[in-house]
Design a protein around this motif. Structure first.
Motif, PDB file in Angstrom:
ATOM      1  N   ASP A   1      30.866  40.818  33.493  1.00  0.00           N
ATOM      2  CA  ASP A   1      31.137  39.821  34.523  1.00  0.00           C
ATOM      3  C   ASP A   1      30.544  40.238  35.864  1.00  0.00           C
ATOM      4  OD1 ASP A   1      32.703  37.791  33.134  1.00  0.00           O
ATOM      5  OD2 ASP A   1      34.204  39.354  32.891  1.00  0.00           O
ATOM      6  N   CYS A   2      30.298  41.528  36.042  1.00  0.00           N
ATOM      7  CA  CYS A   2      29.689  42.034  37.284  1.00  0.00           C
ATOM      8  C   CYS A   2      28.321  42.675  37.054  1.00  0.00           C
ATOM      9  CB  CYS A   2      30.620  43.053  37.942  1.00  0.00           C
ATOM     10  SG  CYS A   2      32.205  42.391  38.498  1.00  0.00           S
ATOM     11  N   HIS A   3      28.121  43.238  35.876  1.00  0.00           N
ATOM     12  CA  HIS A   3      26.879  43.962  35.588  1.00  0.00           C
ATOM     13  C   HIS A   3      26.040  43.215  34.551  1.00  0.00           C
ATOM     14  CE1 HIS A   3      28.383  47.509  37.730  1.00  0.00           C
ATOM     15  NE2 HIS A   3      29.512  47.378  37.052  1.00  0.00           N
ATOM     16  N   ASN A   4      24.731  43.316  34.684  1.00  0.00           N
ATOM     17  CA  ASN A   4      23.806  42.741  33.719  1.00  0.00           C
ATOM     18  C   ASN A   4      23.071  43.877  33.029  1.00  0.00           C
ATOM     19  OD1 ASN A   4      21.654  41.478  32.335  1.00  0.00           O
ATOM     20  ND2 ASN A   4      21.658  39.769  33.776  1.00  0.00           N
ATOM     21  N   ALA A   5      23.486  44.188  31.815  1.00  0.00           N
ATOM     22  CA  ALA A   5      22.943  45.346  31.118  1.00  0.00           C
ATOM     23  C   ALA A   5      21.477  45.182  30.766  1.00  0.00           C
ATOM     24  CB  ALA A   5      23.752  45.607  29.837  1.00  0.00           C
ATOM     25  N   HIS A   6      20.995  43.951  30.664  1.00  0.00           N
ATOM     26  CA  HIS A   6      19.607  43.709  30.275  1.00  0.00           C
ATOM     27  C   HIS A   6      18.662  43.645  31.467  1.00  0.00           C
ATOM     28  CE1 HIS A   6      19.472  42.315  25.886  1.00  0.00           C
ATOM     29  NE2 HIS A   6      20.633  42.926  26.067  1.00  0.00           N
ATOM     30  N   GLN A   7      19.222  43.514  32.669  1.00  0.00           N
ATOM     31  CA  GLN A   7      18.359  43.209  33.806  1.00  0.00           C
ATOM     32  C   GLN A   7      18.332  44.294  34.864  1.00  0.00           C
ATOM     33  OE1 GLN A   7      18.958  39.305  35.292  1.00  0.00           O
ATOM     34  NE2 GLN A   7      17.531  39.500  36.990  1.00  0.00           N
ATOM     35  N   GLN A   8      19.469  44.904  35.158  1.00  0.00           N
ATOM     36  CA  GLN A   8      19.515  45.811  36.297  1.00  0.00           C
ATOM     37  C   GLN A   8      18.852  47.146  35.989  1.00  0.00           C
ATOM     38  OE1 GLN A   8      23.885  44.758  36.799  1.00  0.00           O
ATOM     39  NE2 GLN A   8      23.372  45.478  38.850  1.00  0.00           N
TER      40      GLN A   8
ATOM     41  N   ALA B   1      27.016  44.170  45.679  1.00  0.00           N
ATOM     42  CA  ALA B   1      28.449  44.285  45.462  1.00  0.00           C
ATOM     43  C   ALA B   1      29.203  43.317  46.341  1.00  0.00           C
ATOM     44  CB  ALA B   1      28.897  45.724  45.738  1.00  0.00           C
ATOM     45  N   GLU B   2      28.738  43.144  47.576  1.00  0.00           N
ATOM     46  CA  GLU B   2      29.400  42.210  48.486  1.00  0.00           C
ATOM     47  C   GLU B   2      29.405  40.805  47.901  1.00  0.00           C
ATOM     48  OE1 GLU B   2      28.384  39.798  52.540  1.00  0.00           O
ATOM     49  OE2 GLU B   2      27.456  41.752  52.255  1.00  0.00           O
ATOM     50  N   GLN B   3      28.261  40.351  47.409  1.00  0.00           N
ATOM     51  CA  GLN B   3      28.170  39.006  46.860  1.00  0.00           C
ATOM     52  C   GLN B   3      29.013  38.857  45.608  1.00  0.00           C
ATOM     53  OE1 GLN B   3      26.787  36.513  48.511  1.00  0.00           O
ATOM     54  NE2 GLN B   3      26.363  38.025  50.099  1.00  0.00           N
ATOM     55  N   LEU B   4      29.024  39.885  44.769  1.00  0.00           N
ATOM     56  CA  LEU B   4      29.836  39.844  43.557  1.00  0.00           C
ATOM     57  C   LEU B   4      31.322  39.751  43.899  1.00  0.00           C
ATOM     58  CD1 LEU B   4      28.046  42.506  41.328  1.00  0.00           C
ATOM     59  CD2 LEU B   4      28.307  40.087  40.783  1.00  0.00           C
TER      60      LEU B   4
ATOM     61  N   LEU C   1      32.839  38.905  46.799  1.00  0.00           N
ATOM     62  CA  LEU C   1      33.236  37.742  47.580  1.00  0.00           C
ATOM     63  C   LEU C   1      33.160  36.449  46.778  1.00  0.00           C
ATOM     64  CD1 LEU C   1      31.608  38.554  51.037  1.00  0.00           C
ATOM     65  CD2 LEU C   1      33.914  39.061  50.216  1.00  0.00           C
ATOM     66  N   GLY C   2      32.432  36.469  45.675  1.00  0.00           N
ATOM     67  CA  GLY C   2      32.404  35.304  44.819  1.00  0.00           C
ATOM     68  C   GLY C   2      33.754  35.012  44.188  1.00  0.00           C
ATOM     69  N   CYS C   3      34.569  36.024  44.014  1.00  0.00           N
ATOM     70  CA  CYS C   3      35.905  35.855  43.421  1.00  0.00           C
ATOM     71  C   CYS C   3      37.021  36.007  44.451  1.00  0.00           C
ATOM     72  CB  CYS C   3      36.126  36.884  42.308  1.00  0.00           C
ATOM     73  SG  CYS C   3      35.081  36.654  40.861  1.00  0.00           S
ATOM     74  N   HIS C   4      36.703  36.501  45.643  1.00  0.00           N
ATOM     75  CA  HIS C   4      37.710  36.728  46.682  1.00  0.00           C
ATOM     76  C   HIS C   4      37.385  35.887  47.908  1.00  0.00           C
ATOM     77  CE1 HIS C   4      39.511  40.123  44.455  1.00  0.00           C
ATOM     78  NE2 HIS C   4      38.268  40.443  44.131  1.00  0.00           N
ATOM     79  N   PRO C   5      37.601  34.565  47.821  1.00  0.00           N
ATOM     80  CA  PRO C   5      37.212  33.679  48.936  1.00  0.00           C
ATOM     81  C   PRO C   5      37.994  33.942  50.218  1.00  0.00           C
ATOM     82  CG  PRO C   5      38.506  32.482  47.293  1.00  0.00           C
ATOM     83  CD  PRO C   5      38.179  33.814  46.699  1.00  0.00           C
ATOM     84  N   ARG C   6      39.243  34.411  50.097  1.00  0.00           N
ATOM     85  CA  ARG C   6      40.011  34.673  51.317  1.00  0.00           C
ATOM     86  C   ARG C   6      39.374  35.804  52.108  1.00  0.00           C
ATOM     87  NH1 ARG C   6      46.527  36.006  51.838  1.00  0.00           N
ATOM     88  NH2 ARG C   6      46.496  36.436  54.082  1.00  0.00           N
ATOM     89  N   VAL C   7      38.924  36.829  51.420  1.00  0.00           N
ATOM     90  CA  VAL C   7      38.254  37.938  52.104  1.00  0.00           C
ATOM     91  C   VAL C   7      36.947  37.454  52.723  1.00  0.00           C
ATOM     92  CG1 VAL C   7      37.205  40.210  51.806  1.00  0.00           C
ATOM     93  CG2 VAL C   7      39.311  39.641  50.586  1.00  0.00           C
ATOM     94  N   ARG C   8      36.233  36.590  52.008  1.00  0.00           N
ATOM     95  CA  ARG C   8      34.989  36.040  52.545  1.00  0.00           C
ATOM     96  C   ARG C   8      35.242  35.328  53.878  1.00  0.00           C
ATOM     97  NH1 ARG C   8      30.002  34.282  50.626  1.00  0.00           N
ATOM     98  NH2 ARG C   8      30.546  34.814  48.475  1.00  0.00           N
ATOM     99  N   SER C   9      36.323  34.549  53.951  1.00  0.00           N
ATOM    100  CA  SER C   9      36.625  33.842  55.190  1.00  0.00           C
ATOM    101  C   SER C   9      37.020  34.813  56.297  1.00  0.00           C
ATOM    102  CB  SER C   9      37.745  32.824  54.951  1.00  0.00           C
ATOM    103  OG  SER C   9      38.961  33.463  54.608  1.00  0.00           O
TER     104      SER C   9
END
Length: 291
Positions: free
Chosen positions: A122-129, A139-142, A144-152
């Motif tokens: 859900d956070c890592h792409n084993a085939h791409q990174q 990490a910030e984008q990952l 904040l995508g699930c923590h909208p309150r922190v983003r605000s």
């Protein structure tokens, strides 16, 4: 245009270019050719495509998948990370943990993210990174995508400089689990804060009890409308505890601002005009945290 043999070797302009060790995965390549499957093509530049001495990269993560092979792809692999099939989160996480079971991953079981039914992919792409240790801005984008309150909160006037890349969510939190609350890297909030704010650590001759107990009593961790990440503006913050102790304890309001009768207890740094050593003092006469 490059071609590929069943050993996962690219033939380009007469030269042999090793993509990644697939000698043990020739059967997988019968259907998942590097030219036909973008996920397999990206694996050549990822860390999982460069494991020394490992010739069974596919099987190591997806299992032998006999039913998948026998049905010519009509059945799901033993462990699938999507998009056509997706195994339950515990199975996907267990596949990753078969190799990544130590160090920072040993507390995954029972962690906040595990309890939310998340898995490593859900956070890592084993085939791409190229490196699964996610960079700070990623990490910030990952997160904040699930923590909208922190983003605000990161858009408030006073905040930690995460958007500028000077700090990152992973500086304070361990997404793989921890022994502290809120997945903090240290056991307590104070230990976490003081790992950066060493000048506030003490010990002090004269201590301010809230500061030694819990930094979040006065400060918000992600962002605040008030300076220095304070939970409220002084003197309102100070008067939540200091109501009537050897000091003027009248509540202060807008009438003390310029235009009325300006008050020294509201202007400048308010209480900190006098009590400047709010975290603690080592001065012999600093019992009131004034020096």
């Amino acid at each position: 245009m490059a071609g590929f043999n069943n050993k996962g070797v690219a033939i380009c302009c007469g030269a042999l270019l090793l993509v990644f060790s697939l000698a043990g995965n020739a059967q997988c390549l019968d259907c998942h050719g590097v030219e036909d499957d973008p996920a397999v093509a990206r694996l050549s530049g990822a860390v999982h495509g460069k494991l020394p001495g490992d010739e069974e990269n596919c099987i190591a993560c997806h299992g032998t998948s006999d039913n998948h092979v026998d049905s010519l792809g009509d059945e799901s692999p033993d462990v699938s990370f999507g998009p056509n099939w997706k195994s339950p989160a515990p199975d996907r996480a267990a596949s990753c943990q078969s190799c990544h079971e130590g160090q920072n991953h040993r507390l995954w079981s029972g962690s906040a993210h595990e309890q939310e039914n998340l898995a490593c992919d859900d956070c890592h792409n084993a085939h791409q990174q190229a490196d699964l240790a996610t960079a700070s801005h990623q990490a910030e984008q990952l997160c904040l995508g699930c923590h909208p309150r922190v983003r605000s909160e990161l858009n408030l006037p006073s905040r930690h400089p995460i958007r500028e890349g000077k700090t990152a969510c992973t500086d304070c939190h361990d997404p793989h689990g921890s022994l502290g609350e809120a997945s903090l890297k240290q056991l307590s909030v104070n230990d976490n804060c003081l790992s950066c704010h060493e000048d506030k650590r003490g010990p002090f001759l004269w201590e301010h009890t809230p500061a030694t107990e819990d930094c979040s009593t006065c400060h918000r961790p992600h962002g605040s409308m008030h300076e220095r990440l304070l939970t409220a503006r002084s003197p309102a913050l100070c008067q939540q505890c200091h109501a009537a102790a050897f000091h003027p304890s009248l509540p202060y309001g807008g009438e003390g601002l310029p235009g009325g009768a300006p008050s020294q207890y509201l202007l400048g740094k308010s209480c900190l005009n006098c009590h400047s050593q709010i975290h603690g003092s080592n001065h012999p006469s600093g019992a009131r945290l004034i020096r």
